[in-house]
Design a protein around this motif. Structure first.
Motif, PDB file in Angstrom:
ATOM      1  N   LEU A 184      48.286  54.412  35.061  1.00  0.00           N
ATOM      2  CA  LEU A 184      47.150  53.473  35.132  1.00  0.00           C
ATOM      3  C   LEU A 184      47.471  52.222  35.939  1.00  0.00           C
ATOM      4  N   GLY A 185      48.720  51.805  35.877  1.00  0.00           N
ATOM      5  CA  GLY A 185      49.059  50.583  36.595  1.00  0.00           C
ATOM      6  C   GLY A 185      50.540  50.286  36.432  1.00  0.00           C
ATOM      7  N   ARG A 186      50.996  49.331  37.241  1.00  0.00           N
ATOM      8  CA  ARG A 186      52.403  48.960  37.132  1.00  0.00           C
ATOM      9  C   ARG A 186      52.512  47.490  36.770  1.00  0.00           C
ATOM     10  N   PHE A 220      57.578  45.020  34.214  1.00  0.00           N
ATOM     11  CA  PHE A 220      58.721  45.654  33.548  1.00  0.00           C
ATOM     12  C   PHE A 220      58.558  47.150  33.341  1.00  0.00           C
ATOM     13  N   VAL A 223      52.214  51.537  33.134  1.00  0.00           N
ATOM     14  CA  VAL A 223      51.216  51.703  32.072  1.00  0.00           C
ATOM     15  C   VAL A 223      50.569  53.071  32.300  1.00  0.00           C
ATOM     16  N   LYS A 266      52.081  51.038  27.424  1.00  0.00           N
ATOM     17  CA  LYS A 266      52.718  50.117  28.380  1.00  0.00           C
ATOM     18  C   LYS A 266      54.225  50.156  28.123  1.00  0.00           C
ATOM     19  N   LEU A 301      48.307  50.359  23.472  1.00  0.00           N
ATOM     20  CA  LEU A 301      47.186  49.427  23.599  1.00  0.00           C
ATOM     21  C   LEU A 301      45.858  50.170  23.628  1.00  0.00           C
ATOM     22  N   LEU A 337      42.673  51.485  25.238  1.00  0.00           N
ATOM     23  CA  LEU A 337      42.512  51.950  26.616  1.00  0.00           C
ATOM     24  C   LEU A 337      41.313  51.253  27.259  1.00  0.00           C
ATOM     25  N   GLU A 384      40.082  47.010  37.301  1.00  0.00           N
ATOM     26  CA  GLU A 384      39.996  45.557  37.456  1.00  0.00           C
ATOM     27  C   GLU A 384      38.586  45.130  37.874  1.00  0.00           C
ATOM     28  N   ASN A 405      44.114  40.353  35.700  1.00  0.00           N
ATOM     29  CA  ASN A 405      44.193  40.418  34.237  1.00  0.00           C
ATOM     30  C   ASN A 405      42.816  40.424  33.574  1.00  0.00           C
ATOM     31  N   LYS A 441      50.393  42.550  45.154  1.00  0.00           N
ATOM     32  CA  LYS A 441      50.753  43.358  43.989  1.00  0.00           C
ATOM     33  C   LYS A 441      51.801  44.412  44.379  1.00  0.00           C
TER      34      LYS A 441
HETATM   35  P1  ATP Z   1      51.977  41.583  35.622  1.00  0.00           P
HETATM   36  O1  ATP Z   1      52.975  41.933  36.669  1.00  0.00           O
HETATM   37  O2  ATP Z   1      50.560  41.597  36.159  1.00  0.00           O
HETATM   38  O3  ATP Z   1      52.279  40.366  34.820  1.00  0.00           O
HETATM   39  P2  ATP Z   1      52.554  43.151  33.230  1.00  0.00           P
HETATM   40  O4  ATP Z   1      53.965  43.605  33.329  1.00  0.00           O
HETATM   41  O5  ATP Z   1      52.331  42.086  32.237  1.00  0.00           O
HETATM   42  O6  ATP Z   1      51.984  42.820  34.649  1.00  0.00           O
HETATM   43  P3  ATP Z   1      50.036  44.374  32.609  1.00  0.00           P
HETATM   44  O7  ATP Z   1      49.329  43.377  33.465  1.00  0.00           O
HETATM   45  O8  ATP Z   1      49.800  44.315  31.143  1.00  0.00           O
HETATM   46  O9  ATP Z   1      51.610  44.364  32.896  1.00  0.00           O
HETATM   47  O10 ATP Z   1      49.678  45.837  33.135  1.00  0.00           O
HETATM   48  C1  ATP Z   1      49.871  46.236  34.479  1.00  0.00           C
HETATM   49  C2  ATP Z   1      48.619  46.966  34.991  1.00  0.00           C
HETATM   50  O11 ATP Z   1      48.371  48.145  34.191  1.00  0.00           O
HETATM   51  C3  ATP Z   1      47.324  46.152  34.872  1.00  0.00           C
HETATM   52  O12 ATP Z   1      47.098  45.359  36.003  1.00  0.00           O
HETATM   53  C4  ATP Z   1      46.258  47.228  34.704  1.00  0.00           C
HETATM   54  O13 ATP Z   1      45.860  47.732  35.968  1.00  0.00           O
HETATM   55  C5  ATP Z   1      46.977  48.330  33.947  1.00  0.00           C
HETATM   56  N1  ATP Z   1      46.723  48.243  32.494  1.00  0.00           N
HETATM   57  C6  ATP Z   1      47.402  47.465  31.616  1.00  0.00           C
HETATM   58  N2  ATP Z   1      46.949  47.613  30.363  1.00  0.00           N
HETATM   59  C7  ATP Z   1      45.951  48.540  30.436  1.00  0.00           C
HETATM   60  C8  ATP Z   1      45.085  49.152  29.450  1.00  0.00           C
HETATM   61  N3  ATP Z   1      45.171  48.840  28.181  1.00  0.00           N
HETATM   62  N4  ATP Z   1      44.181  50.067  29.866  1.00  0.00           N
HETATM   63  C9  ATP Z   1      44.106  50.382  31.191  1.00  0.00           C
HETATM   64  N5  ATP Z   1      44.894  49.852  32.158  1.00  0.00           N
HETATM   65  C10 ATP Z   1      45.809  48.944  31.801  1.00  0.00           C
END
Ligand code: ATP
Length: 319
Positions: free
Chosen positions: A20-22, A25, A28, A43, A90, A92, A97, A142, A304
């Protein structure tokens, strides 16, 4: 009540699905709870330094105390036996975004929709601030859409969030350059208004596609923020209402103590009315040209990708 599960690892109870995303750390992923078939998000967080473990525990503790429809919900936490990895289960969020969605070819962005989006961000923040918590990393990435068709939003990523006692000075030196407030740049006392500044920047960008303080490099951006000078001179603002501009004017105020609070923002005339989204724009709706916003989103995507590479480098994976 969430306890950290150490006796089992997440894959014992969840089937991992697509990426779903990175985050900083780790990845996701969408996942399915084996016992119930429920879809959630996992995550993963890789822990190298002890400080990182403390940071994740802080994020968990804060998420546990924030139960509100505009804020992402945490269900479970796993820690693997080597203690080098944790996994947060978490709620979903399926719609991606907000900024990616509104630049879609088939999407018609109107000022009314912007009101609805900013209202929800302020509602989420108002709840956080009433709970004495600052988010401190509010930025477009976010703010996610709950689904692909509705307009409901969720604030995510409490990785930098802090408990705040107004009687005690709190200072921080982090955040994302374009969205941080002057008191962060100057390492002065922060407060509830620090998040509200970021709402002002997000609102300015959403309405115009222009980033109010962006410079050619971070240093220039910080200088622009410190001066706190911006205007609505660009033609993108021609059709934007005076109420919207007044709303931004009350947020992008250099003095933290003079900035509008979340509770006050909900009573501002721009937001304090019934805002009903309609399937098609109404005749008096102001349609926003998202040409600039597209450029903004593409630039943030690049940023990003660079951050993702830096995150991999941190894990020792070089390219
Ligand atoms: P950042 O580098 O932005 O601080 P982070 O390590 O805190 O990131 P998150 O921002 O929580 O991580 O999550 C990274 C990405 O994963 C988000 O930008 C989003 O695209 C995706 N994502 C995170 N949580 C969810 C969720 N609950 N459902 C769907 N996608 C998610």
């Amino acid at each position: 009540q969430i306890t950290i599960r150490k006796e089992k690892w997440v894959t014992d109870e969840f089937e991992m699905l697509e990426f779903l995303g990175r985050g900083k750390f780790g990845e996701v992923k969408r996942c399915k709870e084996k016992a119930t078939g429920r879809l959630l998000a996992a995550k993963f967080v890789s822990i190298i330094k002890e400080q990182e473990r403390k940071d994740v525990y802080n994020e968990i503790e804060i998420m546990k105390s924030l139960q509100h429809p505009r804020l992402i919900q945490l269900y479970d936490v796993y820690e693997n036996p080597s203690k080098k990895q944790m996994c947060l289960i978490l709620e979903l969020i399926n719609g991606g975004e907000l900024f990616e969605r509104v630049i879609d070819d088939n999407f018609i962005l109107t000022e009314r929709l912007c009101e609805l989006y900013i209202l929800q961000i302020c509602e989420g923040l108002n709840f956080m601030h009433k709970s004495n918590i600052l988010h401190l990393d509010l930025k477009p990435e976010n703010i996610l859409c709950l689904s692909k068709d509705g307009h409901r939003l969720k604030i995510i990523d409490f990785g930098l969030a802090r408990r705040f006692n107004p009687a005690q000075a709190l200072k921080v030196l982090f955040g994302t350059p374009e969205f941080v407030a002057p008191e962060v740049v100057s390492y002065d006392k922060i407060g509830y208004g620090t998040d509200m500044w970021s709402v002002g920047v997000i609102c300015y960008v959403l309405l115009s596609g222009l980033s109010p303080f962006m410079g050619d490099n971070d240093c220039e951006t910080y200088n622009n923020i410190t001066r706190a000078e911006f205007d609505f001179d660009d033609e993108s603002f021609v059709d934007i209402s005076d109420e919207a501009k007044d709303f931004i004017n009350k947020l992008l105020v250099k003095d933290l103590n003079k900035r509008m609070l979340a509770s006050q923002s909900l009573n501002h005339p721009w937001l304090n009315k019934s805002i009903t989204p309609t399937a098609q724009p109404l005749p008096d709706d102001k349609i926003i040209n998202t040409k600039n916003l597209r450029r903004f989103v593409i630039r943030r995507r690049w940023q990003k990708a660079v951050n993702a590479l830096l995150a991999l480098k941190r894990l020792g994976l070089n390219f």
